[in-house]
Scaffold this active site. Structure first.
Site, PDB file in Angstrom:
ATOM      1  N   GLN A 244      36.536  40.488  49.183  1.00 39.98           N
ATOM      2  CA  GLN A 244      36.017  40.118  47.874  1.00 39.98           C
ATOM      3  C   GLN A 244      34.494  40.070  47.887  1.00 39.98           C
ATOM      4  O   GLN A 244      33.829  40.548  46.976  1.00 39.98           O
ATOM      5  CB  GLN A 244      36.579  38.761  47.455  1.00 39.98           C
ATOM      6  CG  GLN A 244      36.645  38.550  45.965  1.00 39.98           C
ATOM      7  CD  GLN A 244      37.594  39.533  45.307  1.00 39.98           C
ATOM      8  OE1 GLN A 244      38.625  39.879  45.855  1.00 39.98           O
ATOM      9  NE2 GLN A 244      37.240  40.007  44.130  1.00 39.98           N
ATOM     10  N   HIS A 247      32.216  43.252  47.276  1.00 37.24           N
ATOM     11  CA  HIS A 247      32.063  43.892  45.965  1.00 37.24           C
ATOM     12  C   HIS A 247      30.598  43.911  45.532  1.00 37.24           C
ATOM     13  O   HIS A 247      30.060  44.950  45.169  1.00 37.24           O
ATOM     14  CB  HIS A 247      32.903  43.175  44.908  1.00 37.24           C
ATOM     15  CG  HIS A 247      34.305  43.668  44.828  1.00 37.24           C
ATOM     16  ND1 HIS A 247      34.634  44.926  44.390  1.00 37.24           N
ATOM     17  CD2 HIS A 247      35.487  43.068  45.132  1.00 37.24           C
ATOM     18  CE1 HIS A 247      35.931  45.094  44.422  1.00 37.24           C
ATOM     19  NE2 HIS A 247      36.482  43.975  44.874  1.00 37.24           N
ATOM     20  N   GLU A 312      40.037  34.822  39.204  1.00 36.17           N
ATOM     21  CA  GLU A 312      40.526  36.181  38.969  1.00 36.17           C
ATOM     22  C   GLU A 312      41.719  36.485  39.879  1.00 36.17           C
ATOM     23  O   GLU A 312      42.756  36.968  39.434  1.00 36.17           O
ATOM     24  CB  GLU A 312      39.390  37.168  39.232  1.00 36.17           C
ATOM     25  CG  GLU A 312      39.775  38.624  39.055  1.00 36.17           C
ATOM     26  CD  GLU A 312      38.654  39.563  39.446  1.00 36.17           C
ATOM     27  OE1 GLU A 312      38.754  40.754  39.113  1.00 36.17           O
ATOM     28  OE2 GLU A 312      37.687  39.119  40.101  1.00 36.17           O
ATOM     29  N   HIS A 313      41.545  36.227  41.166  1.00 39.25           N
ATOM     30  CA  HIS A 313      42.617  36.411  42.148  1.00 39.25           C
ATOM     31  C   HIS A 313      42.892  35.078  42.835  1.00 39.25           C
ATOM     32  O   HIS A 313      41.956  34.411  43.273  1.00 39.25           O
ATOM     33  CB  HIS A 313      42.215  37.426  43.217  1.00 39.25           C
ATOM     34  CG  HIS A 313      41.653  38.713  42.678  1.00 39.25           C
ATOM     35  ND1 HIS A 313      40.295  38.981  42.627  1.00 39.25           N
ATOM     36  CD2 HIS A 313      42.273  39.798  42.170  1.00 39.25           C
ATOM     37  CE1 HIS A 313      40.108  40.180  42.116  1.00 39.25           C
ATOM     38  NE2 HIS A 313      41.285  40.698  41.824  1.00 39.25           N
ATOM     39  N   ASP A 346      44.600  45.647  44.357  1.00 35.69           N
ATOM     40  CA  ASP A 346      43.487  46.477  43.893  1.00 35.69           C
ATOM     41  C   ASP A 346      43.874  47.938  43.764  1.00 35.69           C
ATOM     42  O   ASP A 346      43.296  48.660  42.948  1.00 35.69           O
ATOM     43  CB  ASP A 346      42.311  46.365  44.868  1.00 35.69           C
ATOM     44  CG  ASP A 346      41.370  45.226  44.530  1.00 35.69           C
ATOM     45  OD1 ASP A 346      41.505  44.647  43.434  1.00 35.69           O
ATOM     46  OD2 ASP A 346      40.506  44.911  45.366  1.00 35.69           O
ATOM     47  N   HIS A 405      49.550  33.908  -6.854  1.00 32.21           N
ATOM     48  CA  HIS A 405      50.477  33.830  -5.733  1.00 32.21           C
ATOM     49  C   HIS A 405      51.774  33.143  -6.179  1.00 32.21           C
ATOM     50  O   HIS A 405      52.880  33.606  -5.868  1.00 32.21           O
ATOM     51  CB  HIS A 405      49.852  33.029  -4.577  1.00 32.21           C
ATOM     52  CG  HIS A 405      48.893  33.811  -3.737  1.00 32.21           C
ATOM     53  ND1 HIS A 405      47.676  34.259  -4.225  1.00 32.21           N
ATOM     54  CD2 HIS A 405      48.972  34.225  -2.440  1.00 32.21           C
ATOM     55  CE1 HIS A 405      47.041  34.899  -3.255  1.00 32.21           C
ATOM     56  NE2 HIS A 405      47.804  34.898  -2.164  1.00 32.21           N
TER      57      HIS A 405
END
Length: 417
Positions: A244, A247, A312-313, A346, A405
């Site tokens: 991770q 990245h 995220e993960h 991934d 209406h």
């Protein structure tokens, strides 16, 4: 620095996904693309990417050649990933509900724009994790944009576009690509929705054009939360964290454990494994500023911390990993056990790797086939059903002082009330 649950809760703040200091710059780019169309894209390619291009679209013949000449093993791997993604997405795709008095019809979007990053690395996996979903949904046109390069667009990325049957590929990146997809230019068509991760300029541009076009999410730095106990494999966990951190410098890693000795051992292993990595400069910066080892007081605090981060993960590598699934309510994706590392998600497992970041898992979900579908309600009431419902509607319309209406309902009751 090692945190306790309490000190982490006091110190932790979700970082802004967006760098708003870039707002004026991005707004100017968007406006320029609206005004100058293709010419703005050529100018920005030279200014931002150092690429002096003469055509925006990559010819289909070039895309086919990239596929034909790609290393056979890599080509097979990309195709295997496509097949796995297809099977999973078909299994979760919304199904048409049976027709009746009240039901839904589901339609695929017509045109989707896919942003594929191309700066620090190439990402053919992003093509797979977006375009395959659009294909399963039945989207009529999938359009990929990716930053121009001084030499050529990455071969594997183009091959992935061929494998996924992408309709058009344009060499344009940044905020200008988002603007082009939103408003259209002489060459690039306007789309219904833009998906895919990008840098800060891309994220801010997507935020600014939302409403004129649909978007998937505002992507921020990638992140992982790993929960371990004394049974976890130190080496495997350390490499998962590094996967991770590599990245980019802003990537965030969280290591959660209720055993201080185990936590320290994995932290030590992290240093050993870090030295073996090719992207060590990026990793060191990420770990220096965005790594959080957290010592908890047991499983209950583990869950509390995970739900607070809304990562995220979320990787659970404990002897009772499956017991965490129902308790974790805020996560982009959950990876259970030592043989479900985040990296498998991934690339090849099936769920998309386009996931909410920056705590957005509190309210957002990962990209799926259903994000490329548009359901609409259908009302086909029988007279008896209408007459049962209408009196309540008439009363509410009167309360809101909407006479027409009320009358629209009353006239069908046959009594003019």
């Amino acid at each position: 620095m090692m945190y306790t649950t309490q000190t982490f809760k006091e110190a932790y703040k979700t970082k802004n996904t967006i760098d708003f200091s870039k707002t004026q710059t991005v707004m100017q780019i968007i406006q320029t693309v609206q005004e100058k169309g293709d010419q703005a894209l050529f100018d920005y390619a030279k200014q931002f990417d150092g690429a002096d291009i003469t055509e925006l679209e990559i010819p289909q013949s070039v895309i086919k050649e990239a596929y034909d000449t790609l290393d056979a093993d890599l080509r097979a791997a990309l195709e295997e990933s496509r097949d796995n993604i297809t099977v999973y997405q078909e299994s979760i795709k919304w199904q048409q509900s049976p027709a009746g008095e009240l039901y839904q019809k589901i339609h695929p979007l017509n045109k989707v724009g896919i942003y594929v990053p191309g700066g620090k690395a190439s990402y053919p996996s992003t093509v797979l994790m977006t375009a395959v979903l659009a294909n399963v949904a039945g989207v009529k046109e999938t359009i990929v944009v990716t930053p121009p390069q001084k030499t050529a667009i990455n071969q594997a990325t183009l091959a992935a576009c061929y494998i996924c049957g992408v309709t058009h590929v344009y060499q344009v990146g940044g905020a200008q690509a988002v603007a082009a997809l939103t408003y259209g230019t002489e060459t690039i068509p306007r789309v219904d929705k833009i998906v895919g991760p990008g840098n800060q300029y891309v994220a801010l541009a997507k935020k600014l054009v939302y409403g004129d076009v649909g978007i998937d999410s505002i992507a921020g730095p990638s992140e992982i939360v790993v929960v371990v106990d004394e049974t976890a494999n130190n080496e495997w966990v350390a490499i998962d964290l590094l996967a991770q951190a590599e990245h980019d410098e802003l990537a965030r890693t969280f290591l959660v454990c209720d055993n201080e000795e185990k936590l320290a051992a994995i932290e030590a292993e992290l240093l050993v494994q870090k030295a073996k990595q090719s992207r060590i400069t990026v990793i060191e910066e990420s770990l220096k500023n965005n790594h959080f080892p957290i010592l908890t007081n047991g499983k209950e605090e583990n869950i509390e911390v995970v739900n607070l981060i809304a990562g995220e993960h979320v990787s659970i590598q404990t002897k009772d990993a499956e017991d965490y699934v129902d308790a974790i309510q805020t996560a982009g994706a959950i990876f259970i056990g030592e043989y479900s590392p985040e990296a498998i998600g991934d690339y090849v497992a099936g769920p998309s790797h386009v996931l909410p970041t920056g705590g957005n898992a509190r309210f957002a979900n990962g990209l799926s086939v259903n994000d490329f579908l548009r359901p609409n309600s259908v009302l086909n009431l029988k007279k008896e059903t209408f007459q049962k419902m209408a009196p309540a509607g008439m009363l509410i319309a009167t309360e809101e002082s909407l006479q027409a209406h009320h009358d629209s309902l009353a006239v069908r009751m046959g009594d003019g009330q």
